[in-house]
Design a protein around this motif. Structure first.
Motif, PDB file in Angstrom:
ATOM      1  N   GLN A 118      19.722 -13.161   3.466  1.00 45.78           N
ATOM      2  CA  GLN A 118      19.418 -13.433   4.823  1.00 45.78           C
ATOM      3  C   GLN A 118      18.893 -12.310   5.521  1.00 45.78           C
ATOM      4  O   GLN A 118      17.957 -12.115   6.492  1.00 45.78           O
ATOM      5  CB  GLN A 118      20.527 -14.265   5.478  1.00 45.78           C
ATOM      6  CG  GLN A 118      20.458 -15.803   5.016  1.00 45.78           C
ATOM      7  CD  GLN A 118      21.870 -16.099   5.581  1.00 45.78           C
ATOM      8  OE1 GLN A 118      22.602 -15.746   6.332  1.00 45.78           O
ATOM      9  NE2 GLN A 118      22.036 -17.530   5.116  1.00 45.78           N
ATOM     10  N   GLN A 119      19.734 -11.196   5.384  1.00 45.76           N
ATOM     11  CA  GLN A 119      19.338  -9.827   6.132  1.00 45.76           C
ATOM     12  C   GLN A 119      18.322  -9.349   5.633  1.00 45.76           C
ATOM     13  O   GLN A 119      17.672  -8.728   6.706  1.00 45.76           O
ATOM     14  CB  GLN A 119      20.871  -9.088   5.938  1.00 45.76           C
ATOM     15  CG  GLN A 119      22.087  -9.236   6.660  1.00 45.76           C
ATOM     16  CD  GLN A 119      23.277  -8.406   6.196  1.00 45.76           C
ATOM     17  OE1 GLN A 119      23.183  -7.515   5.310  1.00 45.76           O
ATOM     18  NE2 GLN A 119      24.346  -8.833   6.919  1.00 45.76           N
ATOM     19  N   GLU A 120      17.866  -9.255   4.409  1.00 44.35           N
ATOM     20  CA  GLU A 120      16.712  -8.767   4.170  1.00 44.35           C
ATOM     21  C   GLU A 120      15.461  -9.704   4.536  1.00 44.35           C
ATOM     22  O   GLU A 120      14.535  -8.932   5.108  1.00 44.35           O
ATOM     23  CB  GLU A 120      16.668  -8.663   2.687  1.00 44.35           C
ATOM     24  CG  GLU A 120      17.450  -7.873   1.844  1.00 44.35           C
ATOM     25  CD  GLU A 120      17.599  -7.815   0.454  1.00 44.35           C
ATOM     26  OE1 GLU A 120      17.193  -8.651  -0.200  1.00 44.35           O
ATOM     27  OE2 GLU A 120      18.314  -6.999  -0.352  1.00 44.35           O
ATOM     28  N   ALA A 123      15.021  -8.562   8.155  1.00 43.85           N
ATOM     29  CA  ALA A 123      14.331  -7.250   8.206  1.00 43.85           C
ATOM     30  C   ALA A 123      13.078  -7.346   8.202  1.00 43.85           C
ATOM     31  O   ALA A 123      12.314  -6.692   8.748  1.00 43.85           O
ATOM     32  CB  ALA A 123      15.171  -6.257   7.556  1.00 43.85           C
ATOM     33  N   VAL A 124      12.420  -8.345   7.287  1.00 39.21           N
ATOM     34  CA  VAL A 124      11.087  -8.119   7.048  1.00 39.21           C
ATOM     35  C   VAL A 124      10.422  -9.130   8.009  1.00 39.21           C
ATOM     36  O   VAL A 124       9.189  -8.806   8.271  1.00 39.21           O
ATOM     37  CB  VAL A 124      10.799  -8.763   5.550  1.00 39.21           C
ATOM     38  CG1 VAL A 124       9.500  -9.011   5.282  1.00 39.21           C
ATOM     39  CG2 VAL A 124      11.622  -7.903   4.398  1.00 39.21           C
ATOM     40  N   ALA A 125      10.994 -10.110   8.364  1.00 38.05           N
ATOM     41  CA  ALA A 125      10.369 -10.941   9.302  1.00 38.05           C
ATOM     42  C   ALA A 125       9.893 -10.371  10.751  1.00 38.05           C
ATOM     43  O   ALA A 125      10.754  -9.248  11.264  1.00 38.05           O
ATOM     44  CB  ALA A 125      11.163 -12.146   9.550  1.00 38.05           C
ATOM     45  N   PRO A 126       8.695 -10.748  11.310  1.00 35.16           N
ATOM     46  CA  PRO A 126       8.446  -9.989  12.534  1.00 35.16           C
ATOM     47  C   PRO A 126       9.456 -10.612  13.755  1.00 35.16           C
ATOM     48  O   PRO A 126       9.808 -11.704  13.609  1.00 35.16           O
ATOM     49  CB  PRO A 126       7.102 -10.463  12.723  1.00 35.16           C
ATOM     50  CG  PRO A 126       6.750 -11.790  11.958  1.00 35.16           C
ATOM     51  CD  PRO A 126       7.773 -11.475  10.727  1.00 35.16           C
ATOM     52  N   SER A 127       9.642  -9.783  14.548  1.00 38.19           N
ATOM     53  CA  SER A 127      10.410 -10.231  15.522  1.00 38.19           C
ATOM     54  C   SER A 127       9.871 -11.307  16.256  1.00 38.19           C
ATOM     55  O   SER A 127       8.669 -11.384  16.536  1.00 38.19           O
ATOM     56  CB  SER A 127      10.757  -8.928  16.396  1.00 38.19           C
ATOM     57  OG  SER A 127       9.933  -8.844  17.328  1.00 38.19           O
ATOM     58  N   SER A 128      10.936 -12.148  16.811  1.00 37.26           N
ATOM     59  CA  SER A 128      10.332 -13.493  17.474  1.00 37.26           C
ATOM     60  C   SER A 128      10.139 -13.219  19.315  1.00 37.26           C
ATOM     61  O   SER A 128       9.763 -14.078  19.960  1.00 37.26           O
ATOM     62  CB  SER A 128      11.470 -14.655  17.436  1.00 37.26           C
ATOM     63  OG  SER A 128      12.488 -14.015  17.887  1.00 37.26           O
ATOM     64  N   LYS A 129      10.486 -11.970  19.583  1.00 40.14           N
ATOM     65  CA  LYS A 129      10.198 -11.544  20.888  1.00 40.14           C
ATOM     66  C   LYS A 129       8.635 -11.381  21.083  1.00 40.14           C
ATOM     67  O   LYS A 129       8.194 -10.625  20.297  1.00 40.14           O
ATOM     68  CB  LYS A 129      10.843 -10.466  21.319  1.00 40.14           C
ATOM     69  CG  LYS A 129      12.458 -10.410  21.324  1.00 40.14           C
ATOM     70  CD  LYS A 129      13.090  -9.083  21.589  1.00 40.14           C
ATOM     71  CE  LYS A 129      14.588  -9.088  21.405  1.00 40.14           C
ATOM     72  NZ  LYS A 129      15.122  -7.966  21.920  1.00 40.14           N
ATOM     73  N   PRO A 130       7.904 -11.985  22.144  1.00 40.35           N
ATOM     74  CA  PRO A 130       6.792 -11.631  22.358  1.00 40.35           C
ATOM     75  C   PRO A 130       6.469 -10.454  22.941  1.00 40.35           C
ATOM     76  O   PRO A 130       7.183  -9.916  23.833  1.00 40.35           O
ATOM     77  CB  PRO A 130       6.219 -12.805  23.546  1.00 40.35           C
ATOM     78  CG  PRO A 130       7.651 -13.090  24.115  1.00 40.35           C
ATOM     79  CD  PRO A 130       8.662 -13.063  23.001  1.00 40.35           C
ATOM     80  N   LYS A 131       5.527  -9.678  22.469  1.00 36.73           N
ATOM     81  CA  LYS A 131       5.259  -8.425  22.893  1.00 36.73           C
ATOM     82  C   LYS A 131       4.476  -8.342  24.341  1.00 36.73           C
ATOM     83  O   LYS A 131       3.863  -9.252  24.806  1.00 36.73           O
ATOM     84  CB  LYS A 131       4.147  -7.775  22.014  1.00 36.73           C
ATOM     85  CG  LYS A 131       4.813  -7.505  20.800  1.00 36.73           C
ATOM     86  CD  LYS A 131       3.650  -6.714  19.857  1.00 36.73           C
ATOM     87  CE  LYS A 131       4.280  -6.246  18.513  1.00 36.73           C
ATOM     88  NZ  LYS A 131       3.212  -5.565  17.795  1.00 36.73           N
ATOM     89  N   LYS A 132       4.977  -7.514  25.171  1.00 40.04           N
ATOM     90  CA  LYS A 132       4.285  -7.369  26.422  1.00 40.04           C
ATOM     91  C   LYS A 132       3.020  -6.922  26.542  1.00 40.04           C
ATOM     92  O   LYS A 132       2.742  -6.004  25.581  1.00 40.04           O
ATOM     93  CB  LYS A 132       5.130  -6.224  27.345  1.00 40.04           C
ATOM     94  CG  LYS A 132       6.763  -6.753  27.607  1.00 40.04           C
ATOM     95  CD  LYS A 132       7.583  -5.579  28.486  1.00 40.04           C
ATOM     96  CE  LYS A 132       8.792  -6.228  28.838  1.00 40.04           C
ATOM     97  NZ  LYS A 132       9.561  -5.060  29.533  1.00 40.04           N
TER      98      LYS A 132
END
Length: 140
Positions: A118-120, A123-132
């Protein structure tokens, strides 16, 4: 003196007889008993590590003196070779545990392997926060 050495050797060897039964388990927690692929891999890994253990047992100077000193030297050499085999098996993904603790330890290791997975993945998945959005560039 001879009787003392014999008695000491008997006590030392008697301690070995009371040692708990040990067995190998996979560090990923997967049971190998009913999986022919994992069983075959274990046999290959164990054979390779037995070879490493035997090389370690044969290397170096052998103390050939008799009596208690010779027996102690042989035991030390055997313990060192066993440590080499355990290290080899650990590198290949196995731990040596008491047989009566194997099921519990295997369950613990399976949980740790799942957490690691799960941790790996996180770490690989893109962050779910939208980019400004970046501010517009002034035109000249």
């Amino acid at each position: 003196m001879h009787r003392f050495a014999t008695a000491a050797l008997c006590v030392a060897l008697g301690g070995c007889a009371a040692a708990p039964k040990m067995g190998w388990i996979r560090v990923d927690g997967q049971p190998a008993r009913e999986n022919p692929v994992l069983q075959t891999q274990f046999e290959v890994d164990r054979t390779a590590c037995l070879g490493e253990r035997n090389k370690a047992a044969l290397s170096g100077v052998t103390f050939t003196g008799g009596g208690l000193a010779g027996a102690m030297a042989a035991a030390d050499r055997s313990n060192a070779a066993d440590t080499v085999a355990q290290g080899c098996m650990a590198e290949k993904g196995y731990l040596l545990v008491k047989e009566d603790e194997a099921i519990t330890k295997q369950a613990e290791l399976a949980k740790v392997a799942e957490l690691k997975k799960q941790q790996e993945a996180a770490a690989v998945a893109p962050s779910s926060k939208p980019k400004k959005p970046s501010p517009p560039k002034p035109s000249t």
